[in-house]
Design a protein around this motif. Structure first.
Motif, PDB file in Angstrom:
ATOM      1  N   HIS A 123       0.820  -1.213   0.000  1.00 60.63           N
ATOM      2  CA  HIS A 123       0.000   0.000   0.000  1.00 60.63           C
ATOM      3  C   HIS A 123       0.860   1.273   0.000  1.00 60.63           C
ATOM      4  CE1 HIS A 123      -3.497   2.366   0.249  1.00 60.63           C
ATOM      5  NE2 HIS A 123      -3.471   2.620   1.541  1.00 60.63           N
ATOM      6  N   VAL A 124       0.698   2.081  -1.052  1.00 61.61           N
ATOM      7  CA  VAL A 124       1.516   3.288  -1.247  1.00 61.61           C
ATOM      8  C   VAL A 124       1.462   4.205  -0.020  1.00 61.61           C
ATOM      9  CG1 VAL A 124       1.745   5.395  -2.631  1.00 61.61           C
ATOM     10  CG2 VAL A 124       1.270   3.203  -3.757  1.00 61.61           C
ATOM     11  N   ASP A 125       0.264   4.434   0.515  1.00 61.15           N
ATOM     12  CA  ASP A 125       0.142   5.365   1.659  1.00 61.15           C
ATOM     13  C   ASP A 125       0.944   4.869   2.864  1.00 61.15           C
ATOM     14  OD1 ASP A 125      -1.557   7.129   0.302  1.00 61.15           O
ATOM     15  OD2 ASP A 125      -3.314   5.920   0.792  1.00 61.15           O
ATOM     16  N   GLU A 174      -8.430  -1.181   2.344  1.00 58.83           N
ATOM     17  CA  GLU A 174      -7.668   0.058   2.501  1.00 58.83           C
ATOM     18  C   GLU A 174      -7.369   0.645   1.123  1.00 58.83           C
ATOM     19  OE1 GLU A 174      -3.796  -0.732   4.232  1.00 58.83           O
ATOM     20  OE2 GLU A 174      -3.247  -2.092   2.605  1.00 58.83           O
ATOM     21  N   PRO A 189     -13.395   9.163   1.145  1.00 63.29           N
ATOM     22  CA  PRO A 189     -12.295  10.137   1.019  1.00 63.29           C
ATOM     23  C   PRO A 189     -11.604  10.078  -0.342  1.00 63.29           C
ATOM     24  CG  PRO A 189     -11.579   8.229   2.294  1.00 63.29           C
ATOM     25  CD  PRO A 189     -13.003   7.962   1.907  1.00 63.29           C
ATOM     26  N   VAL A 190     -11.837  11.104  -1.156  1.00 60.41           N
ATOM     27  CA  VAL A 190     -11.203  11.179  -2.480  1.00 60.41           C
ATOM     28  C   VAL A 190     -10.010  12.126  -2.380  1.00 60.41           C
ATOM     29  CG1 VAL A 190     -11.542  11.956  -4.864  1.00 60.41           C
ATOM     30  CG2 VAL A 190     -13.351  10.669  -3.684  1.00 60.41           C
ATOM     31  N   TYR A 191      -8.824  11.625  -2.759  1.00 62.16           N
ATOM     32  CA  TYR A 191      -7.602  12.428  -2.658  1.00 62.16           C
ATOM     33  C   TYR A 191      -7.599  13.509  -3.749  1.00 62.16           C
ATOM     34  CZ  TYR A 191      -5.703   8.436   0.063  1.00 62.16           C
ATOM     35  OH  TYR A 191      -5.493   7.446   0.976  1.00 62.16           O
ATOM     36  N   ASN A 204     -10.373   8.380 -10.704  1.00 62.25           N
ATOM     37  CA  ASN A 204     -10.842   7.914  -9.391  1.00 62.25           C
ATOM     38  C   ASN A 204     -12.269   8.378  -9.102  1.00 62.25           C
ATOM     39  OD1 ASN A 204      -8.317   6.820  -9.017  1.00 62.25           O
ATOM     40  ND2 ASN A 204      -7.547   8.529  -7.792  1.00 62.25           N
ATOM     41  N   ARG A 225      -2.443  12.804  -1.802  1.00 63.52           N
ATOM     42  CA  ARG A 225      -1.307  11.959  -1.417  1.00 63.52           C
ATOM     43  C   ARG A 225      -0.013  12.648  -1.840  1.00 63.52           C
ATOM     44  NH1 ARG A 225      -1.583   6.188  -4.226  1.00 63.52           N
ATOM     45  NH2 ARG A 225      -2.641   5.522  -2.327  1.00 63.52           N
ATOM     46  N   HIS A 257       1.718  12.000  -5.500  1.00 60.12           N
ATOM     47  CA  HIS A 257       0.637  11.222  -6.138  1.00 60.12           C
ATOM     48  C   HIS A 257       0.824  11.070  -7.653  1.00 60.12           C
ATOM     49  CE1 HIS A 257      -4.024  10.557  -5.898  1.00 60.12           C
ATOM     50  NE2 HIS A 257      -3.385   9.541  -6.453  1.00 60.12           N
TER      51      HIS A 257
HETATM   52  P1  TYD Z   1      -4.836   2.668  -4.325  1.00 58.45           P
HETATM   53  O1  TYD Z   1      -5.983   1.716  -4.314  1.00 58.45           O
HETATM   54  O2  TYD Z   1      -4.132   2.959  -3.050  1.00 58.45           O
HETATM   55  O3  TYD Z   1      -3.821   2.119  -5.437  1.00 58.45           O
HETATM   56  P2  TYD Z   1      -2.498   2.831  -6.076  1.00 58.45           P
HETATM   57  O4  TYD Z   1      -2.171   4.040  -5.322  1.00 58.45           O
HETATM   58  O5  TYD Z   1      -1.477   1.761  -5.894  1.00 58.45           O
HETATM   59  O6  TYD Z   1      -2.850   3.103  -7.486  1.00 58.45           O
HETATM   60  O7  TYD Z   1      -5.328   4.048  -4.917  1.00 58.45           O
HETATM   61  C1  TYD Z   1      -5.900   4.142  -6.221  1.00 58.45           C
HETATM   62  C2  TYD Z   1      -6.154   5.602  -6.510  1.00 58.45           C
HETATM   63  O8  TYD Z   1      -7.167   6.071  -5.613  1.00 58.45           O
HETATM   64  C3  TYD Z   1      -4.947   6.485  -6.257  1.00 58.45           C
HETATM   65  O9  TYD Z   1      -4.933   7.528  -7.239  1.00 58.45           O
HETATM   66  C4  TYD Z   1      -5.195   7.081  -4.878  1.00 58.45           C
HETATM   67  C5  TYD Z   1      -6.706   7.166  -4.815  1.00 58.45           C
HETATM   68  N1  TYD Z   1      -7.302   6.992  -3.461  1.00 58.45           N
HETATM   69  C6  TYD Z   1      -8.228   7.934  -3.001  1.00 58.45           C
HETATM   70  O10 TYD Z   1      -8.565   8.927  -3.674  1.00 58.45           O
HETATM   71  N2  TYD Z   1      -8.778   7.746  -1.763  1.00 58.45           N
HETATM   72  C7  TYD Z   1      -8.435   6.679  -0.959  1.00 58.45           C
HETATM   73  O11 TYD Z   1      -8.954   6.565   0.176  1.00 58.45           O
HETATM   74  C8  TYD Z   1      -7.502   5.715  -1.476  1.00 58.45           C
HETATM   75  C9  TYD Z   1      -7.103   4.519  -0.655  1.00 58.45           C
HETATM   76  C10 TYD Z   1      -6.971   5.918  -2.731  1.00 58.45           C
END
Ligand code: TYD
Ligand code: NAD
Length: 338
Positions: A82-84, A191, A208-210, A252, A276, A279
């Motif tokens: 998991h990147v985070d 997660e 939660p959308v980053y 996303n 993130r 990102h």
């Molecule tokens: P993720 O599932 O962590 O996979 P990766 O970072 O390995 O691609 O995340 C997918 C995308 O979704 C990534 O651009 C980060 C975003 N994200 C959110 O917006 N909100 C969240 O809570 C998470 C976990 C990811």
């Protein structure tokens, strides 16, 4: 043929174990059962596999397991993924993803009956290529795209890939590497984006959308990934890298809206949160090399996402027990006395 599948209690490894068990392969699953490993994922195939709890970084334990089970093929899914979490604490990523891969490859050299080395497949990620701009849809990752990592996670995965190629060149270890785009499907730890959004929406929590939600990922149904790895094991060329992707780029925010619509939940649940660090903007795979081996993704996203949402609705206890932490007691209950 005996397959040693490391990280087989995780998301993709677990799906691969199910897939190979359906083909009646002889399977040994090796997993440390970190927070991401869940034996309940293996419950449906429990009678068809052997499970060993071990850390891929533990050289003595790995030697013992190779001596006892004599694998013909090793498929390495074991990783911190998991990147985070890698941004929060990179050390364990380097330990498991790099040193763990080294320990496994050393064992493949040491325990090979013919002295040539046991077949080793490293499950890699498209994140090793860094990211692509949002305004250049013509650009895709090929196997020749330079490695250009953004996160401690992707840097550790790139290191493992390079080590695998070095073991092939220097010691002639028979390795292959696959680099896949984002997977989704059953048994995905809540997660990551898709299962987190489904679980939160079903629990009435905010989603939660980053940043602005405009980052793009290339989503592949996990079973298609499993089939691709199986094909590489059978027909892949030793020493080669294969990109695997679904030709399915999505933002996303569009995924989140789709999940809400599928569940009949309101978009007012969406919460835009801080982005993130580092990102990656966009991932997109050119899968023509594995296409030449005869692989094509078979599950369109419109079908796969419905199947996935239905699975989370039908298997509420699987993810609810993770959310509450109760799933960790399973090992102690099922295996503690053995
Ligand atoms: P993720 O599932 O962590 O996979 P990766 O970072 O390995 O691609 O995340 C997918 C995308 O979704 C990534 O651009 C980060 C975003 N994200 C959110 O917006 N909100 C969240 O809570 C998470 C976990 C990811
Ligand atoms: P996951 O986090 O769901 O599962 C990882 C598994 O590895 C868990 O069962 C965990 O207990 C186990 N593990 C962790 N450290 C270990 C150690 N030191 N020794 C033994 N076992 C250990 O991850 P996932 O999403 O199933 O990913 C599997 C592999 O696929 C990883 O190598 C990842 O980098 C790669 N990958 C994932 C994606 C994706 O979208 N999830 C995409 C491309 C590649």
């Amino acid at each position: 043929m005996t397959y040693l599948i490391t990280g087989g209690a995780g998301f993709i490894g677990g799906n691969f174990v199910h897939y190979m068990a359906s083909k009646n392969a002889k399977i040994v699953v090796l997993d440390k059962l970190t927070y991401a490993g869940n034996l309940e994922t293996l419950e449906p195939v429990r009678d068809k596999i052997t499970f060993v709890k071990a850390d891929i970084c533990d050289r003595n334990a790995i030697d013992r397991i190779f001596e006892e089970h004599k694998p013909d093929v090793v498929v390495n899914f074991a990783a911190e993924s998991h990147v985070d979490r890698s941004i929060d604490n990179p050390g364990v990523f380097l330990q498991t993803n790099v040193i763990g891969a080294q320990v496994l490859m050393d064992a493949c050299r040491k325990h090979a009956p013919d002295g040539l080395g046991i077949r080793f497949h490293q499950v890699g990620t498209d994140e090793v290529y860094g990211d692509l701009p949002l305004d250049r849809p013509d650009l895709l990752f090929t196997e020749d795209t330079p490695l250009h990592t953004s996160s401690p996670y992707s840097a550790s995965k790139a290191a493992a890939d390079l080590l695998a190629l070095a073991y092939h060149r220097t010691y002639k270890l028979p390795v292959t590497i696959s680099r896949c785009s984002n997977n989704y499907g059953p048994y995905h730890f809540p997660e990551k984006l898709i299962p987190l959004m489904i679980a939160n929406a079903l629990s009435g929590k905010s989603l939660p959308v980053y940043g602005k939600g405009e980052n793009v990922r290339d989503w592949l149904y996990v079973e298609d990934h499993c089939k691709a790895i199986d094909l590489i094991l059978e027909r892949g060329k030793i020493g080669e890298v294969y990109n695997i992707g679904g030709h399915n780029e999505m933002r996303n925010i569009d995924i989140v809206r789709l999940i809400l619509a599928e569940l009949g939940k309101p978009e007012s649940l969406i919460a835009y949160v801080a982005d993130r660090a580092g990102h990656d903007l966009r991932y997109a795979i050119d899968p023509s090399k594995i296409g030449a081996l005869g692989w094509l993704p078979q599950t369109p996203f419109s079908v796969g996402i419905k199947k996935t949402v239905a699975w989370y609705l039908e298997n509420r206890s699987w993810w609810e027990r993770i959310v509450t932490g109760e799933y960790r007691e399973y090992y102690a209950r099922m295996y503690g006395e053995r």
